[in-house]
Motif scaffolding. Structure first.
Motif, PDB file in Angstrom:
ATOM      1  N   VAL B  89     -11.363   6.915  -0.847  1.00  0.00           N
ATOM      2  CA  VAL B  89     -11.532   5.463  -0.701  1.00  0.00           C
ATOM      3  C   VAL B  89     -11.996   5.106   0.709  1.00  0.00           C
ATOM      4  N   ASN B  90     -11.300   5.628   1.706  1.00  0.00           N
ATOM      5  CA  ASN B  90     -11.651   5.313   3.095  1.00  0.00           C
ATOM      6  C   ASN B  90     -13.039   5.785   3.465  1.00  0.00           C
ATOM      7  N   LYS B  91     -13.364   7.005   3.066  1.00  0.00           N
ATOM      8  CA  LYS B  91     -14.664   7.604   3.392  1.00  0.00           C
ATOM      9  C   LYS B  91     -15.795   6.764   2.776  1.00  0.00           C
ATOM     10  N   THR B  92     -15.611   6.365   1.513  1.00  0.00           N
ATOM     11  CA  THR B  92     -16.666   5.635   0.803  1.00  0.00           C
ATOM     12  C   THR B  92     -16.839   4.225   1.364  1.00  0.00           C
ATOM     13  N   LEU B  93     -15.728   3.552   1.681  1.00  0.00           N
ATOM     14  CA  LEU B  93     -15.805   2.222   2.301  1.00  0.00           C
ATOM     15  C   LEU B  93     -16.504   2.307   3.660  1.00  0.00           C
ATOM     16  N   ASP B  94     -16.155   3.336   4.447  1.00  0.00           N
ATOM     17  CA  ASP B  94     -16.761   3.502   5.774  1.00  0.00           C
ATOM     18  C   ASP B  94     -18.268   3.720   5.683  1.00  0.00           C
ATOM     19  N   GLU B  95     -18.712   4.348   4.593  1.00  0.00           N
ATOM     20  CA  GLU B  95     -20.153   4.565   4.403  1.00  0.00           C
ATOM     21  C   GLU B  95     -20.871   3.284   3.973  1.00  0.00           C
ATOM     22  N   GLY B  96     -20.108   2.209   3.753  1.00  0.00           N
ATOM     23  CA  GLY B  96     -20.704   0.917   3.401  1.00  0.00           C
ATOM     24  C   GLY B  96     -20.779   0.649   1.904  1.00  0.00           C
ATOM     25  N   HIS B  97     -20.211   1.546   1.095  1.00  0.00           N
ATOM     26  CA  HIS B  97     -20.219   1.325  -0.350  1.00  0.00           C
ATOM     27  C   HIS B  97     -18.978   0.533  -0.778  1.00  0.00           C
ATOM     28  N   ASP B  98     -19.139  -0.250  -1.839  1.00  0.00           N
ATOM     29  CA  ASP B  98     -17.989  -0.918  -2.438  1.00  0.00           C
ATOM     30  C   ASP B  98     -17.277   0.073  -3.363  1.00  0.00           C
ATOM     31  N   VAL B  99     -15.954   0.017  -3.387  1.00  0.00           N
ATOM     32  CA  VAL B  99     -15.147   0.968  -4.158  1.00  0.00           C
ATOM     33  C   VAL B  99     -14.323   0.216  -5.196  1.00  0.00           C
ATOM     34  N   PHE B 100     -14.283   0.756  -6.397  1.00  0.00           N
ATOM     35  CA  PHE B 100     -13.596   0.124  -7.519  1.00  0.00           C
ATOM     36  C   PHE B 100     -12.392   0.975  -7.933  1.00  0.00           C
ATOM     37  N   LEU B 101     -11.213   0.370  -7.960  1.00  0.00           N
ATOM     38  CA  LEU B 101     -10.005   1.042  -8.438  1.00  0.00           C
ATOM     39  C   LEU B 101      -9.565   0.428  -9.754  1.00  0.00           C
ATOM     40  N   GLU B 102      -9.165   1.257 -10.705  1.00  0.00           N
ATOM     41  CA  GLU B 102      -8.528   0.753 -11.930  1.00  0.00           C
ATOM     42  C   GLU B 102      -7.131   1.344 -11.935  1.00  0.00           C
ATOM     43  N   ILE B 103      -6.135   0.511 -11.665  1.00  0.00           N
ATOM     44  CA  ILE B 103      -4.785   1.032 -11.439  1.00  0.00           C
ATOM     45  C   ILE B 103      -3.710   0.163 -12.092  1.00  0.00           C
ATOM     46  N   GLU B 104      -2.493   0.698 -12.127  1.00  0.00           N
ATOM     47  CA  GLU B 104      -1.357  -0.026 -12.695  1.00  0.00           C
ATOM     48  C   GLU B 104      -0.895  -1.131 -11.739  1.00  0.00           C
ATOM     49  N   VAL B 105      -0.123  -2.075 -12.275  1.00  0.00           N
ATOM     50  CA  VAL B 105       0.255  -3.254 -11.480  1.00  0.00           C
ATOM     51  C   VAL B 105       1.119  -2.923 -10.255  1.00  0.00           C
ATOM     52  N   ASN B 106       2.004  -1.941 -10.390  1.00  0.00           N
ATOM     53  CA  ASN B 106       2.832  -1.616  -9.218  1.00  0.00           C
ATOM     54  C   ASN B 106       1.964  -1.102  -8.075  1.00  0.00           C
ATOM     55  N   GLY B 107       1.021  -0.249  -8.430  1.00  0.00           N
ATOM     56  CA  GLY B 107       0.105   0.287  -7.430  1.00  0.00           C
ATOM     57  C   GLY B 107      -0.750  -0.803  -6.803  1.00  0.00           C
ATOM     58  N   ALA B 108      -1.190  -1.749  -7.633  1.00  0.00           N
ATOM     59  CA  ALA B 108      -2.041  -2.828  -7.115  1.00  0.00           C
ATOM     60  C   ALA B 108      -1.323  -3.616  -6.018  1.00  0.00           C
ATOM     61  N   MET B 109      -0.013  -3.823  -6.205  1.00  0.00           N
ATOM     62  CA  MET B 109       0.739  -4.575  -5.191  1.00  0.00           C
ATOM     63  C   MET B 109       0.852  -3.791  -3.881  1.00  0.00           C
ATOM     64  N   GLN B 110       0.887  -2.452  -3.972  1.00  0.00           N
ATOM     65  CA  GLN B 110       0.876  -1.641  -2.740  1.00  0.00           C
ATOM     66  C   GLN B 110      -0.470  -1.762  -2.028  1.00  0.00           C
ATOM     67  N   VAL B 111      -1.561  -1.791  -2.811  1.00  0.00           N
ATOM     68  CA  VAL B 111      -2.885  -1.959  -2.190  1.00  0.00           C
ATOM     69  C   VAL B 111      -2.966  -3.327  -1.530  1.00  0.00           C
ATOM     70  N   ARG B 112      -2.426  -4.334  -2.223  1.00  0.00           N
ATOM     71  CA  ARG B 112      -2.431  -5.704  -1.659  1.00  0.00           C
ATOM     72  C   ARG B 112      -1.725  -5.724  -0.299  1.00  0.00           C
ATOM     73  N   ALA B 113      -0.599  -5.000  -0.206  1.00  0.00           N
ATOM     74  CA  ALA B 113       0.146  -4.962   1.055  1.00  0.00           C
ATOM     75  C   ALA B 113      -0.649  -4.249   2.147  1.00  0.00           C
ATOM     76  N   ASN B 114      -1.363  -3.182   1.767  1.00  0.00           N
ATOM     77  CA  ASN B 114      -2.092  -2.372   2.755  1.00  0.00           C
ATOM     78  C   ASN B 114      -3.492  -2.918   3.057  1.00  0.00           C
ATOM     79  N   CYS B 115      -4.131  -3.524   2.053  1.00  0.00           N
ATOM     80  CA  CYS B 115      -5.523  -3.999   2.196  1.00  0.00           C
ATOM     81  C   CYS B 115      -5.639  -5.410   1.644  1.00  0.00           C
ATOM     82  N   PRO B 116      -5.109  -6.410   2.355  1.00  0.00           N
ATOM     83  CA  PRO B 116      -5.122  -7.776   1.815  1.00  0.00           C
ATOM     84  C   PRO B 116      -6.536  -8.327   1.629  1.00  0.00           C
TER      85      PRO B 116
END
Lengths: 205, 205
Positions: B89-116
């Protein structure tokens, strides 16, 4: 009671083509939001129709509206008033329709202060050289007016940070597509649809 | 250095069809963002391919990743781990590409906390009866599991308020169109494009 509609505000530097984009947008068959016609004290340009492009009124009439609190926003720009009558906007939103405003940047900031939940779109010129050429091409203003407008435009581009979206007006049809995309996306915002979902589950917010 | 890409998170209740929508989305010719493959300890379902649908790993391997801080998010769900390896994820974002995650709701809330600043999309079933029918139709779970998931889904729908957008999965192609609209609209957000405009004017933010 219908769910209150969404207020969409299109603004941007003078000469960027707001009016052209707005007209093309409202010629699209799938655009279902309502256009709020602005009021102004400036003279109609060739081809402009009272009650369609603007409500053209006298300075006295406009100042009466201001005094009576009947304007959602207004601004004085190059010695003329421009503004949005409040009554039509409120009535249409209350009926559940989305309302579209095409207004000057000073007015947009007043709407932002009064209606922070509105969607603010800033129309941008491909670059300032093109902006200058367009203003000259219009042929209705002298060079002093143009220079003053260019300086204003630089500071207006910086005002972009007070908006939600920036739409490049490289081609009218591209700008129209981008605005439609923004409106369709905003209609999926959770804070707009959450009440519908909760009522589907028999829950209150 | 390229402008950092945008992180797009698709989540929603179990059984709502996240995987189907994601696969259809990535079959679209004009989708130019990158899919981040999740890691899981659950067994592959029929037709699922390791390294394409998921990275299927052992419980021990997954827990090593957690211990080493190599997961952007993870959750334990019906006795199995699901999560997103951080490195890709980090490598691809740094290269300027948009990244798509399909994840469960608990995980999504962790991403929200880390990457608002990421874009959070919640996929919703047309209604809970349809959700129930879909889970039964899948035929891989017994009724106890289904009842447990239904209860979870009611509380998950209420989690919608932690997301930016709600996308109804009435038809896969509609859900795909809505997600594309959201991504295209988010790319016009002022906070994403302001640096480009300022550099065009020779100004620093």
């Amino acid at each position: 009671m219908a769910k209150r509609g969404m207020l969409i505000v299109l603004s941007g530097p003078s000469g960027v083509g707001k009016g052209t984009v707005r007209k093309a947008l409202f010629n699209e068959p799938d655009v279902d939001f309502k256009y709020s016609i602005s009021m102004t004290t400036r003279s109609p340009r060739e081809g402009e129709v009272n009650g369609k492009d603007y409500f053209f009124v006298s300075k006295e009439e406009f100042e009466d509206h201001i005094k009576n609190g009947e304007m959602l926003e207004y601004a004085k720009y190059v010695d003329n008033y421009y503004g949005t009558p409040l009554n039509y906007v409120n009535k249409t939103l209350d009926e559940g329709h989305d309302v579209f405003l095409e207004i000057e940047v000073n007015g947009a900031m007043q709407v932002r202060a009064n209606c922070p939940e509105a969607v603010f779109v800033f129309l941008t010129p491909p670059d300032l050289v093109v902006l200058k050429n367009r203003l000259i091409g219009r042929g209705t203003d002298d060079m002093d007016v143009i220079d003053k407008r260019i300086k204003t435009a630089v500071s207006e581009i910086k005002m972009m940070r007070n908006y939600d979206y920036a739409v490049l007006n490289d081609k009218v049809e591209n700008a129209v597509d981008r605005i439609k995309t923004i409106v369709n996306s905003e209609r999926l915002k959770v804070n707009r649809v959450m009440p519908d979902y909760l009522s589907m589950l028999g829950e209150e917010d």
